[in-house]
Design a protein around this motif. Sequence first.
Motif, PDB file in Angstrom:
ATOM      1  N   LEU A 154     -30.981  83.469 -28.273  1.00  0.00           N
ATOM      2  CA  LEU A 154     -29.797  83.490 -29.067  1.00  0.00           C
ATOM      3  C   LEU A 154     -29.688  85.091 -29.550  1.00  0.00           C
ATOM      4  N   PHE A 155     -30.738  85.842 -29.843  1.00  0.00           N
ATOM      5  CA  PHE A 155     -30.591  87.173 -30.240  1.00  0.00           C
ATOM      6  C   PHE A 155     -29.978  88.040 -28.791  1.00  0.00           C
ATOM      7  N   GLN A 156     -30.265  87.693 -27.829  1.00  0.00           N
ATOM      8  CA  GLN A 156     -29.618  88.536 -26.654  1.00  0.00           C
ATOM      9  C   GLN A 156     -28.051  87.961 -26.761  1.00  0.00           C
ATOM     10  N   MET A 157     -27.599  86.833 -27.145  1.00  0.00           N
ATOM     11  CA  MET A 157     -26.358  86.520 -27.150  1.00  0.00           C
ATOM     12  C   MET A 157     -25.429  87.480 -28.178  1.00  0.00           C
ATOM     13  N   GLY A 158     -26.150  87.617 -29.165  1.00  0.00           N
ATOM     14  CA  GLY A 158     -25.299  88.279 -30.373  1.00  0.00           C
ATOM     15  C   GLY A 158     -24.507  87.426 -31.288  1.00  0.00           C
ATOM     16  N   ILE A 159     -24.173  87.659 -32.251  1.00  0.00           N
ATOM     17  CA  ILE A 159     -23.985  86.631 -33.608  1.00  0.00           C
ATOM     18  C   ILE A 159     -22.457  86.065 -33.281  1.00  0.00           C
ATOM     19  N   ASP A 160     -21.781  87.111 -32.816  1.00  0.00           N
ATOM     20  CA  ASP A 160     -20.333  86.934 -32.526  1.00  0.00           C
ATOM     21  C   ASP A 160     -20.268  85.475 -31.166  1.00  0.00           C
ATOM     22  N   GLU A 161     -20.918  85.681 -30.327  1.00  0.00           N
ATOM     23  CA  GLU A 161     -21.166  84.739 -29.264  1.00  0.00           C
ATOM     24  C   GLU A 161     -21.461  83.540 -29.664  1.00  0.00           C
ATOM     25  N   ILE A 162     -22.668  83.634 -30.572  1.00  0.00           N
ATOM     26  CA  ILE A 162     -23.360  82.458 -31.164  1.00  0.00           C
ATOM     27  C   ILE A 162     -22.170  81.608 -32.032  1.00  0.00           C
ATOM     28  N   ILE A 163     -21.330  82.332 -32.915  1.00  0.00           N
ATOM     29  CA  ILE A 163     -20.394  81.540 -33.676  1.00  0.00           C
ATOM     30  C   ILE A 163     -19.252  81.297 -32.791  1.00  0.00           C
ATOM     31  N   GLU A 164     -18.895  81.651 -31.800  1.00  0.00           N
ATOM     32  CA  GLU A 164     -17.879  81.115 -30.726  1.00  0.00           C
ATOM     33  C   GLU A 164     -18.367  79.966 -29.988  1.00  0.00           C
ATOM     34  N   LYS A 165     -19.654  79.926 -29.725  1.00  0.00           N
ATOM     35  CA  LYS A 165     -20.280  78.890 -28.911  1.00  0.00           C
ATOM     36  C   LYS A 165     -20.234  77.467 -29.698  1.00  0.00           C
ATOM     37  N   CYS A 166     -20.595  77.963 -31.186  1.00  0.00           N
ATOM     38  CA  CYS A 166     -20.735  76.540 -32.043  1.00  0.00           C
ATOM     39  C   CYS A 166     -19.265  76.309 -32.475  1.00  0.00           C
ATOM     40  N   THR A 167     -18.354  76.787 -32.024  1.00  0.00           N
ATOM     41  CA  THR A 167     -17.186  76.162 -32.422  1.00  0.00           C
ATOM     42  C   THR A 167     -16.209  75.616 -31.322  1.00  0.00           C
ATOM     43  N   GLU A 168     -16.856  75.872 -30.296  1.00  0.00           N
ATOM     44  CA  GLU A 168     -15.962  75.385 -28.963  1.00  0.00           C
ATOM     45  C   GLU A 168     -15.541  73.913 -29.369  1.00  0.00           C
ATOM     46  N   PRO A 169     -14.189  73.695 -28.623  1.00  0.00           N
ATOM     47  CA  PRO A 169     -13.511  72.525 -28.811  1.00  0.00           C
ATOM     48  C   PRO A 169     -14.475  71.447 -28.130  1.00  0.00           C
ATOM     49  N   LYS A 170     -14.185  70.117 -28.748  1.00  0.00           N
ATOM     50  CA  LYS A 170     -15.038  69.001 -28.120  1.00  0.00           C
ATOM     51  C   LYS A 170     -14.651  68.912 -26.637  1.00  0.00           C
ATOM     52  N   GLU A 171     -15.298  68.183 -25.886  1.00  0.00           N
ATOM     53  CA  GLU A 171     -14.975  68.003 -24.415  1.00  0.00           C
ATOM     54  C   GLU A 171     -13.912  66.993 -24.137  1.00  0.00           C
ATOM     55  N   THR A 172     -13.088  66.993 -23.169  1.00  0.00           N
ATOM     56  CA  THR A 172     -11.985  66.084 -23.215  1.00  0.00           C
ATOM     57  C   THR A 172     -12.417  64.679 -23.071  1.00  0.00           C
ATOM     58  N   ASN A 173     -13.333  64.395 -22.178  1.00  0.00           N
ATOM     59  CA  ASN A 173     -13.932  62.986 -22.109  1.00  0.00           C
ATOM     60  C   ASN A 173     -14.238  62.222 -23.479  1.00  0.00           C
ATOM     61  N   ARG A 174     -14.558  62.951 -24.343  1.00  0.00           N
ATOM     62  CA  ARG A 174     -14.903  62.463 -25.762  1.00  0.00           C
ATOM     63  C   ARG A 174     -13.511  61.803 -26.435  1.00  0.00           C
ATOM     64  N   GLN A 175     -12.434  62.188 -25.869  1.00  0.00           N
ATOM     65  CA  GLN A 175     -11.228  61.671 -26.426  1.00  0.00           C
ATOM     66  C   GLN A 175     -10.850  60.434 -25.908  1.00  0.00           C
ATOM     67  N   ILE A 176     -11.260  60.058 -24.765  1.00  0.00           N
ATOM     68  CA  ILE A 176     -10.507  59.057 -23.814  1.00  0.00           C
ATOM     69  C   ILE A 176     -10.701  57.477 -24.630  1.00  0.00           C
ATOM     70  N   GLY A 177     -12.169  57.257 -25.120  1.00  0.00           N
ATOM     71  CA  GLY A 177     -12.232  55.988 -25.513  1.00  0.00           C
ATOM     72  C   GLY A 177     -11.165  55.740 -26.655  1.00  0.00           C
ATOM     73  N   PRO A 178     -11.122  56.438 -27.794  1.00  0.00           N
ATOM     74  CA  PRO A 178     -10.352  56.575 -28.905  1.00  0.00           C
ATOM     75  C   PRO A 178      -8.670  56.518 -28.409  1.00  0.00           C
ATOM     76  N   MET A 179      -8.566  57.183 -27.376  1.00  0.00           N
ATOM     77  CA  MET A 179      -6.962  57.072 -27.077  1.00  0.00           C
ATOM     78  C   MET A 179      -6.614  55.693 -26.433  1.00  0.00           C
ATOM     79  N   PHE A 180      -7.662  55.151 -25.727  1.00  0.00           N
ATOM     80  CA  PHE A 180      -7.289  53.778 -24.948  1.00  0.00           C
ATOM     81  C   PHE A 180      -6.957  53.040 -26.220  1.00  0.00           C
TER      82      PHE A 180
END
Length: 266
Positions: A96-122
Amino acid sequence: MNYWTQLSADLAQQRNYLDELYKVYPITPNLRREISEDSEKKVRLAFENRNNVMLVKELLKLDLFPIKDSYVAYLKKDETAIDRNPQTVNRIAGTLFQMGIDEIIEKCTEPKETNRQIGPMFKNWINKGTIGAEIFKHAESFLNYDENCIFNASDAELEKFARKYLGYTREKGIDFIAKFNHKYVIAETKFLTDMGGHQNAQFDDAVSTMQSSFENKTVSEEVISIAIMDGVLFIKGKNKLYKYLQNNPDKIIISALLLREFLYSL
């Protein structure tokens, strides 16, 4: 190839399949996940102070941990393991320290994967009344209704109903239960966006559900198990998915776009 599967493949190969499928799965780019101002403040403070334990603990509280590590899930489920395994915590913190704080925050806020939308959409598509049959959200109402109908509830409620009344025994949830012409129809739904790896596993999962035995059902009506699948499996070629469709004419694998027609044909 099964009749309904062939119709689905023909639809995919000869018509505006993707344009029509977008009505079922209106997938759009996801918004980024959000983390509270307080959580971000604590993460940044732990990072600045080089506090390994605090940094890992605070990140484990978020929906998405910023790195993929085989030990993270264990730590998330048993927080006491953090204090008992300092080397593991230090190793993860080092990355984590090698990544740097900005990349950590960016990774934590990545969008949910598309396949997790599929069930509710159907399920949302079903709720629009697309099939043209009565829709129930409560098991008893669905069970006692004598005409064509659909049980469109949570995954847990669908699985509970299938186990109690239809003799379903797999350790896997299902996505669709309907009753047409005094026959129950049960299915998993999948939208396969690519071939290989995880997507093939999704295909195999739906097929396994379709092959379930319903010998211990408590209802008198017949139970028909199908797979409602869309996407790359209908692309003609020498790939594993299409070969399965060709070699298993007894298995009903059908596009959601033909589901209404199939149900009313029973």
